[in-house]
Structures are given as structure tokens and as C-alpha cells.
Design a protein around this motif. Structure first.
Motif, mmCIF file in Angstrom:
data_model
loop_
_atom_site.group_PDB
_atom_site.id
_atom_site.type_symbol
_atom_site.label_atom_id
_atom_site.label_comp_id
_atom_site.label_asym_id
_atom_site.label_seq_id
_atom_site.Cartn_x
_atom_site.Cartn_y
_atom_site.Cartn_z
ATOM 1 N N SER A 111 0.751 -1.055 0.015
ATOM 2 C CA SER A 111 0.110 -0.039 0.032
ATOM 3 C C SER A 111 0.921 1.243 -0.098
ATOM 4 O O SER A 111 0.921 2.018 0.854
ATOM 5 N N ASN A 112 1.730 1.245 -0.961
ATOM 6 C CA ASN A 112 2.379 2.602 -1.167
ATOM 7 C C ASN A 112 3.556 2.851 0.031
ATOM 8 O O ASN A 112 3.871 3.842 0.483
ATOM 9 N N ASP A 113 3.967 1.407 0.606
ATOM 10 C CA ASP A 113 4.706 1.464 1.748
ATOM 11 C C ASP A 113 4.293 2.223 3.126
ATOM 12 O O ASP A 113 4.994 2.465 4.087
ATOM 13 N N ASP A 114 2.999 2.418 2.986
ATOM 14 C CA ASP A 114 2.364 2.722 4.363
ATOM 15 C C ASP A 114 1.737 1.687 5.253
ATOM 16 O O ASP A 114 1.179 2.041 6.231
ATOM 17 N N SER A 115 1.949 0.448 4.777
ATOM 18 C CA SER A 115 1.540 -0.756 5.502
ATOM 19 C C SER A 115 2.489 -1.736 5.632
ATOM 20 O O SER A 115 3.397 -1.670 4.701
ATOM 21 N N ILE A 116 2.718 -2.584 6.717
ATOM 22 C CA ILE A 116 3.824 -3.392 6.901
ATOM 23 C C ILE A 116 3.284 -4.853 7.471
ATOM 24 O O ILE A 116 2.055 -4.688 8.265
ATOM 25 N N ARG A 117 3.708 -6.039 7.244
ATOM 26 C CA ARG A 117 3.513 -7.035 7.879
ATOM 27 C C ARG A 117 4.714 -7.815 8.202
ATOM 28 O O ARG A 117 5.631 -7.593 7.375
ATOM 29 N N PHE A 118 4.842 -8.901 8.941
ATOM 30 C CA PHE A 118 6.138 -9.619 9.224
ATOM 31 C C PHE A 118 5.816 -11.103 8.884
ATOM 32 O O PHE A 118 5.018 -11.830 9.302
ATOM 33 N N VAL A 119 6.915 -11.451 8.281
ATOM 34 C CA VAL A 119 6.971 -12.885 7.853
ATOM 35 C C VAL A 119 8.063 -13.453 8.541
ATOM 36 O O VAL A 119 9.414 -13.042 8.283
ATOM 37 N N PRO A 120 7.759 -14.642 9.429
ATOM 38 C CA PRO A 120 8.897 -15.101 10.010
ATOM 39 C C PRO A 120 10.289 -15.857 9.313
ATOM 40 O O PRO A 120 9.743 -16.599 8.378
ATOM 41 N N ILE A 121 11.295 -15.377 9.677
ATOM 42 C CA ILE A 121 12.420 -16.191 9.017
ATOM 43 C C ILE A 121 12.973 -17.080 9.992
ATOM 44 O O ILE A 121 13.193 -18.216 9.597
ATOM 45 N N SER A 122 13.296 -16.666 11.313
ATOM 46 C CA SER A 122 13.437 -17.586 12.338
ATOM 47 C C SER A 122 13.119 -16.802 13.640
ATOM 48 O O SER A 122 13.540 -15.773 13.992
#
Length: 97
Positions: free
Chosen positions: A67-78
């Protein structure tokens, strides 16, 4: 592009989760009440951090901006801290300025 204040939409119970990212530290809060803080590094959209929970275990997540860098989510790596991993995997936040 991570620095600043981010907040979730209210949950079903009405709770708003937020994080204030500073230069290398962060503070997390729920309904404006602090609940977690720590130190982080952020490079190539990889967020590595240690907070004051989870017995000093390091969490490593990919940060997905949308969303134009106005939203974030986190994807686990470890992250061996299962409670934190579950919460962060569901968390979606928008930029607040």
C-alpha cells in the motif's frame, strides 16, 4: 523506511497494537500502554531484534511493505519464541505520522 510510528486497526476486542521504531531501538504498546521494548537492525527488508521478553531470543523477520509503503506485515524467517512468532505473524500495521 521503517522508522516512525505504526499501528494496527482495532482488533475484535478493540485493542490497538503499535510500535515506535527509532534509530536502533523500538517500543511496542497496546492501547497506548507500553508492553515491549528492544533493539533492532534493519537491512534489505530483514528485521532482526531482541526484546525484553522471550529470554533474550533473537527474532528475524522479513518486513513486507505494501500500500505505497504505508503498511507492513512480518514474515518469520527464524524465531524460537512461539508466542511472539504467532503474534507477529498475524500483525498488520499502518504508518502513523
Amino acid at each position: 523506511k521503517l522508522k516512525g510510528r505504526w499501528e494496527s486497526k482495532p482488533s475484535v476486542k478493540g485493542n490497538v497494537t503499535g510500535v515506535l521504531f527509532k534509530d536502533s531501538t523500538f517500543e511496542g504498546y497496546v492501547n497506548k500502554k507500553p508492553f515491549v521494548s528492544g533493539r533492532y537492525s534493519f537491512e534489505n527488508n530483514v528485521f532482526s531484534f531482541v526484546d525484553n521478553g522471550c529470554e533474550g531470543k533473537i527474532g528475524v523477520y522479513e518486513v513486507v511493505f505494501f500500500s505505497n509503503d504505508d503498511s507492513i506485515r512480518f514474515v518469520p524467517i527464524s524465531d524460537s519464541c512461539e508466542g511472539r512468532k504467532g503474534g507477529m505473524s498475524r500483525l498488520v500495521m499502518g504508518r502513523k505520522n
